[in-house]
Scaffold this motif. Sequence first.
Motif, PDB file in Angstrom:
ATOM      1  N   ILE A  99       0.773  -1.099   0.049  1.00  0.00           N
ATOM      2  CA  ILE A  99       0.000  -0.127  -0.069  1.00  0.00           C
ATOM      3  C   ILE A  99       0.802   1.198  -0.061  1.00  0.00           C
ATOM      4  O   ILE A  99       0.634   2.244  -0.743  1.00  0.00           O
ATOM      5  CB  ILE A  99      -0.934   0.030   1.117  1.00  0.00           C
ATOM      6  N   LEU A 100       1.883   1.271   0.756  1.00  0.00           N
ATOM      7  CA  LEU A 100       2.733   2.371   0.920  1.00  0.00           C
ATOM      8  C   LEU A 100       3.557   2.586  -0.357  1.00  0.00           C
ATOM      9  O   LEU A 100       3.912   3.791  -0.778  1.00  0.00           O
ATOM     10  CB  LEU A 100       3.793   2.327   2.102  1.00  0.00           C
ATOM     11  N   LYS A 102       2.636   2.147  -3.327  1.00  0.00           N
ATOM     12  CA  LYS A 102       1.918   3.032  -4.233  1.00  0.00           C
ATOM     13  C   LYS A 102       1.425   4.468  -3.679  1.00  0.00           C
ATOM     14  O   LYS A 102       1.527   5.432  -4.602  1.00  0.00           O
ATOM     15  CB  LYS A 102       0.162   2.346  -4.487  1.00  0.00           C
ATOM     16  N   GLU A 103       1.241   4.814  -2.628  1.00  0.00           N
ATOM     17  CA  GLU A 103       1.027   5.933  -1.860  1.00  0.00           C
ATOM     18  C   GLU A 103       2.016   7.017  -2.348  1.00  0.00           C
ATOM     19  O   GLU A 103       1.868   8.207  -2.264  1.00  0.00           O
ATOM     20  CB  GLU A 103       0.762   5.607  -0.452  1.00  0.00           C
ATOM     21  N   TYR A 104       3.406   6.474  -2.042  1.00  0.00           N
ATOM     22  CA  TYR A 104       4.422   7.158  -2.138  1.00  0.00           C
ATOM     23  C   TYR A 104       5.202   7.249  -3.308  1.00  0.00           C
ATOM     24  O   TYR A 104       6.127   8.205  -3.552  1.00  0.00           O
ATOM     25  CB  TYR A 104       5.407   6.966  -0.772  1.00  0.00           C
ATOM     26  N   GLU A 187       1.749  -0.881   8.917  1.00  0.00           N
ATOM     27  CA  GLU A 187       1.617   0.150   7.619  1.00  0.00           C
ATOM     28  C   GLU A 187       1.758   1.600   8.491  1.00  0.00           C
ATOM     29  O   GLU A 187       2.378   2.469   7.945  1.00  0.00           O
ATOM     30  CB  GLU A 187       0.234   0.023   7.002  1.00  0.00           C
ATOM     31  N   ARG A 191       4.508   4.411   7.703  1.00  0.00           N
ATOM     32  CA  ARG A 191       4.282   5.795   7.276  1.00  0.00           C
ATOM     33  C   ARG A 191       4.726   6.798   7.823  1.00  0.00           C
ATOM     34  O   ARG A 191       5.374   7.834   7.423  1.00  0.00           O
ATOM     35  CB  ARG A 191       2.541   5.778   7.147  1.00  0.00           C
TER      36      ARG A 191
END
Length: 203
Positions: A99-100, A102-104, A187, A191
């Motif tokens: 997830i991270l 894709k987020e960053y 997660e 983050r």
Amino acid sequence: MKTFRAYLMILIMLLISAQVLFAGGKKETSLETESQVVVTEKKAPASSSTSKVLAPFWSIDLNGQEVSEEIFAPYDITMINVWGTYCNPCISEMPGLGILSKEYKDKGVQIIGIVVDVYHSDEKVFMEKLATARDIIAYTQADYRHILQSKDLIDLYLKNVQVIPTTFFVDSKGAIIGKEYLSSRSEEAWRKIIDEMIIEYVK
């Protein structure tokens, strides 16, 4: 163009010394056995025997594509997560890392995995280990780039890794920055760490 079989034979020669990482106290555990690891962190190693720059190096990813230190150049920060297919704590944090990733990605940060146990002198066993790693990545949706450890990576950094997962950061030139983190994290914990790294290292 080199065939994957050629890559495999080169890789086997480069990775024969990888067994050093599994001597001297590192214990392999099955996927069914939960291992307890104390969560700690420390500064990245600064001894004369350890490079402060993860470059130059050569390896391949799980799809047989060549990888070098050029992988760092497009990003301000690269988070490198060292893991193994037998390591439950490693696998448990991978969905969050997916997830991270894709987020960053659009914030100048990429995540890369280095899988340490996909090696063997027997081609059939090697392919089985490779398939296991791919299955884990598909299951956890941690579909960022994963590369195999090579002699270069062992000599530059991985020879000092005693616990997995181990995570550390490099800049766009492969220079090691910040702290080394041992064991898995949630997660949200990652983050917070990534946000702190952006504040400190991205100008």
